[in-house]
Design an enzyme around this catalytic site. Structure first.
Site, PDB file in Angstrom:
ATOM      1  N   GLU A 161      37.934  73.916  13.783  1.00  0.00           N
ATOM      2  CA  GLU A 161      37.801  74.749  12.585  1.00  0.00           C
ATOM      3  C   GLU A 161      37.104  73.981  11.465  1.00  0.00           C
ATOM      4  O   GLU A 161      37.677  73.771  10.391  1.00  0.00           O
ATOM      5  CB  GLU A 161      39.168  75.269  12.132  1.00  0.00           C
ATOM      6  CG  GLU A 161      39.841  76.164  13.151  1.00  0.00           C
ATOM      7  CD  GLU A 161      41.093  76.850  12.627  1.00  0.00           C
ATOM      8  OE1 GLU A 161      41.654  76.383  11.633  1.00  0.00           O
ATOM      9  OE2 GLU A 161      41.496  77.862  13.228  1.00  0.00           O
ATOM     10  N   GLU A 320      42.108  80.230  19.963  1.00  0.00           N
ATOM     11  CA  GLU A 320      43.488  80.221  19.480  1.00  0.00           C
ATOM     12  C   GLU A 320      43.888  81.608  19.046  1.00  0.00           C
ATOM     13  O   GLU A 320      43.124  82.294  18.371  1.00  0.00           O
ATOM     14  CB  GLU A 320      43.638  79.338  18.225  1.00  0.00           C
ATOM     15  CG  GLU A 320      43.413  77.880  18.404  1.00  0.00           C
ATOM     16  CD  GLU A 320      43.591  77.137  17.062  1.00  0.00           C
ATOM     17  OE1 GLU A 320      44.246  77.675  16.147  1.00  0.00           O
ATOM     18  OE2 GLU A 320      43.052  76.033  16.949  1.00  0.00           O
TER      19      GLU A 320
HETATM   20  C1  GAL Z   1      44.594  76.779  13.304  1.00  0.00           C
HETATM   21  C2  GAL Z   1      44.390  75.359  13.749  1.00  0.00           C
HETATM   22  C3  GAL Z   1      45.444  74.898  14.718  1.00  0.00           C
HETATM   23  C4  GAL Z   1      46.806  75.291  14.225  1.00  0.00           C
HETATM   24  C5  GAL Z   1      46.833  76.782  14.011  1.00  0.00           C
HETATM   25  C6  GAL Z   1      48.148  77.313  13.571  1.00  0.00           C
HETATM   26  O1  GAL Z   1      43.974  77.036  12.103  1.00  0.00           O
HETATM   27  O2  GAL Z   1      43.129  75.219  14.348  1.00  0.00           O
HETATM   28  O3  GAL Z   1      45.360  73.508  14.893  1.00  0.00           O
HETATM   29  O4  GAL Z   1      47.076  74.622  13.039  1.00  0.00           O
HETATM   30  O5  GAL Z   1      45.901  77.121  13.045  1.00  0.00           O
HETATM   31  O6  GAL Z   1      48.081  78.698  13.375  1.00  0.00           O
END
Ligand code: GAL
Length: 710
Positions: A161, A320
């Site tokens: 990110e 994710e």
């Molecule tokens: C994202 C991040 C992850 C984790 C996740 C939690 O923004 O890439 O490492 O922190 O959020 O929702």
């Protein structure tokens, strides 16, 4: 218009290398060695076939400066690989070790007030720091050398990110880089002065050495919006350059494995201009976290519609999302039964060929201990883990049925998105600070669904000339070139729908003159056959002022189909316009006491103008989703596409196709179960869905999913 790198999709460790990817971020360094056995066993049970590894493990790989230890990582990768789990290996630079900050505190970002950010979280580095870059690239090269031939590493996950914590850096390194960036962009200082409109508040810049960052200027001092916009672009470019430097460092040594970095596309943020980033990855991937409430599925689909365009219609990766609650909001609601599966399959329905989560095993300590995961605190005997296993099976079924590589069928309408317009709408120098391009895109997207049809979302800079209709909701900024593209599109028979705050400024944040919306030196106005002089801004909550203005019939202008928008309500922004075109039709006008109070009674609110072989609509005020739906139904609804003949406003219906097969996805949008009739094809996935007695009839319950193969 786009120069993407060639599409390369990471292989799995299956015999053919193919399959829908399923897994998540894996952080074994948070756990003792014994946990690895259990993890691998349970990953096998769930059908996990890929993990993203070492994203935050720099301190474990290089525990002290210059001493690289790969043994632990070799061991984990080897164990995973032997179990058939591919590794999407991180460049591991998203969080730097503390020793680096001790010896080089100068890499820490500086906020707009001049405070240095402290170490101890992640992405605490200046994108323009040459010192940080040297350390990061050395790590990249070490990883590449070590893993270039590792058969289990099948993709590179660059950073994480980019920009989440270091998007805005006001350090001296940033200042020097900004000056260089401006010089490269403008060439001469006169060009910069012209672009920034510096004949204002003594802002004239004599040389590039006088160019400033928009640091805090005291009190409520306002930043020059042109300078601010360039600073946004610059920040995007610096992070993109950093990504490219990391990628290139690895690619020189290890050219065979595809590169990605996880974007953050969701409709409430616009950290980066991903239309630029998508050019630089081999496959696009996204992190998407759900919105609670009734827009849950619509919002997901809307974000994904942009992702699918960024991927140029090729499959893309959900890097994710969450099995249930996150932990970073003030209140973190969980997902309801079925939403784990439904959200995942909704991403698949929208074009994803990889479904991954943050993260595999829920952390025991640290800032994310209360963030859900695939394997929750409760362990394998839990609803979430059972849901994960069920999802693994469904993805395998879809894979076996040949879904992988099919492409999302395009809609007839494209809603145009522009990251730069989104940034511009955040300026505090505009008539209203309630403008939000992304939210207006989302409202239009939802309205199309409510009208029983689907729209795509295309970056403005891409080629959308094949669509029948393009909609521009609050595309505040339009260059002369883009206005010309719109005019050519309409002239050739296309339909252009222009929102209330579209085309007001050019790419330098200069207002287009001669009446609003003046984009392209009046070309947009001519297309629309209207001319605006002022904006009517509501929403102040001031006593005695109307909160809303209604639309309806009235006044003296010829009306066509006025009934459609009778009673529609605008609450934020109305354009005070005159009709200038000979053939401009007024489709709705402001009416009633509140309109009269603001001298708008009888003034055109929504218009249509023929232009060449096409037409241009002007929606001169903000409308809510329900009113936009009426407008779409009456004037814009795309010609019914065959596969959407069963379109039902209660379901999200998408089609993924290849030369050999078509898959129809049906997902209820609301709480009610949905009855489907006449569905053609063989059912592949019936989740929370019952087959009816009649052929092709189904009942899909709340959060259910039906997938059929034709
Ligand atoms: C994202 C991040 C992850 C984790 C996740 C939690 O923004 O890439 O490492 O922190 O959020 O929702």
């Amino acid at each position: 218009m786009t120069t993407h790198r060639a599409f390369r999709w990471p292989s799995l460790l299956t015999e053919s290398g193919r399959g829908i990817a399923f897994g998540g971020d894996y952080n074994p360094d948070q756990w003792p060695e014994e946990t690895l056995d259990e993890d691998i066993r349970l990953m096998g049970e769930a059908g996990v076939n890929v993990v993203s590894l070492a994203i935050f493990s720099w301190d474990k790989i290089e525990p002290v400066e210059g001493a690289f230890t790969f043994e632990w990582l070799d061991h984990v990768i080897d164990r995973l690989g032997r179990a058939g789990i591919a590794v999407d290996l991180a460049s591991a630079t998203a969080a730097a070790p503390l020793w680096l900050y001790e010896s080089h505190p100068e890499v820490l970002p500086v906020d707009r007030y001049g405070h240095t950010v402290n170490a101890g979280s992640r992405q605490s580095w200046q994108p323009t720091s040459p010192v940080f870059k040297e350390y990061a690239l050395r790590l990249c090269r070490k990883l590449a050398e070590h893993y270039k031939d590792n058969p289990y590493v099948t993709a590179w996950h660059m950073g994480n990110e980019y920009g989440w914590n270091n998007r805005y850096d006001y350090s001296d390194n940033a200042l020097a880089a900004f000056r260089t960036w401006c010089e490269a962009k403008y060439g001469t200082i006169d060009a910069l002065n012209e672009a920034w409109g510096t004949a204002f508040w003594s802002q004239h810049v004599n040389s590039f050495d006088e160019v400033l960052l928009p640091r805090h200027m005291g009190g409520d001092a306002m930043v020059n919006p042109s300078q601010q916009l360039d600073y946004e672009r610059f920040g995007n470019d610096m992070l993109l350059d950093f990504y490219k430097a990391e990628r290139d460092a690895i690619e020189q040594i290890c050219p065979d494995k595809p590169f990605t970095t996880n974007f953050m596309v969701s409709t409430d943020q616009c950290v980066m201009n991903y239309a630029k980033w998508a050019d630089e990855v081999d496959f696009v991937s996204n992190d998407h976290y759900f919105h609670e409430g009734e827009s849950h599925l619509d919002e997901l689909a809307c974000s994904d519609a942009l992702m699918d365009s960024l991927a140029l219609g090729k499959p893309w990766y959900v890097m994710e999302h969450s099995t249930s609650a996150v932990q970073w909001k003030p209140l973190n609601t969980r997902k309801r039964a079925g939403e784990l599966m439904r959200d995942s399959l909704a991403h698949v329905a929208m074009g994803a060929d990889a479904i991954c989560f943050f993260q595999w095993r829920q952390s025991k300590s640290g800032a994310e201990a209360f963030h859900s995961a695939m394997l929750p605190h409760a362990g394998a005997d839990s609803k979430v883990f059972r849901g994960v296993c069920e999802l693994g099976k469904a993805l395998k079924t879809l894979s076996d049925a040949g879904l992988q590589g099919t492409e999302l069928e395009r809609a007839g309408t494209a809603i145009l998105f522009s990251a730069e317009s989104e940034w511009a709408t955040r300026s505090e120098t505009l008539p209203s600070m309630k403008l939000n391009h992304w939210h207006d895109v989302r409202d239009w997207y939802r309205a199309f669904l409510d009208a029983g049809t689907r729209a795509d979302i295309m970056p403005l800079k891409y080629d959308w000339s094949d669509y029948k209709t393009v909609v521009l909701p609050t595309v505040l900024m339009l260059s002369a070139v883009d206005t010309r593209r719109l005019a050519d599109f309409a002239a050739a028979g296309g339909r252009v729908v222009v929102g209330y705050a579209t085309g007001l400024i050019d790419e330098n944040f200069h207002t287009w003159l001669g009446g609003y919306p003046g984009a392209g030196n009046g070309l947009l106005r001519d297309m629309l056959g209207i001319r605006g002089e002022e904006f009517n801004i509501l929403g102040s909550g001031v006593e005695g002022e109307p909160e809303a203005i209604r639309l309806g019939a009235g006044g003296e202008v010829a009306l066509e189909d006025a009934a459609a928008l009778n009673g529609a309500t605008t609450r934020l922004w109305q354009n005070d316009v005159t009709v200038t075109g000979d053939r401009t039709q007024v489709l709705a006008m402001y009416a009633g006491e509140e309109a009269d109070e603001w001298e708008l009674d009888g003034m055109a609110a929504v218009t249509r103008n023929p232009y060449g072989a096409g037409e241009a609509y002007f929606v001169g005020c903000d409308l809510d989703v329900a009113d936009l739906t009426k407008l779409i139904r009456t004037y814009l609804a795309a010609p019914a596409q065959s596969q959407q003949s069963q379109a039902n406003t209660d379901v999200l219906h998408t089609v993924r196709k290849s030369a050999d097969a078509a898959f129809d996805f049906y997902l209820p949008r609301g709480k009610k179960e949905v009855e489907l009739q006449g569905v053609e094809g063989e059912p592949v996935v019936l989740f929370q869905t019952e087959r009816g007695e009649e052929n092709g009839s189904y009942t899909v319950r709340r959060n259910g999913v039906l997938v059929v193969r034709r």
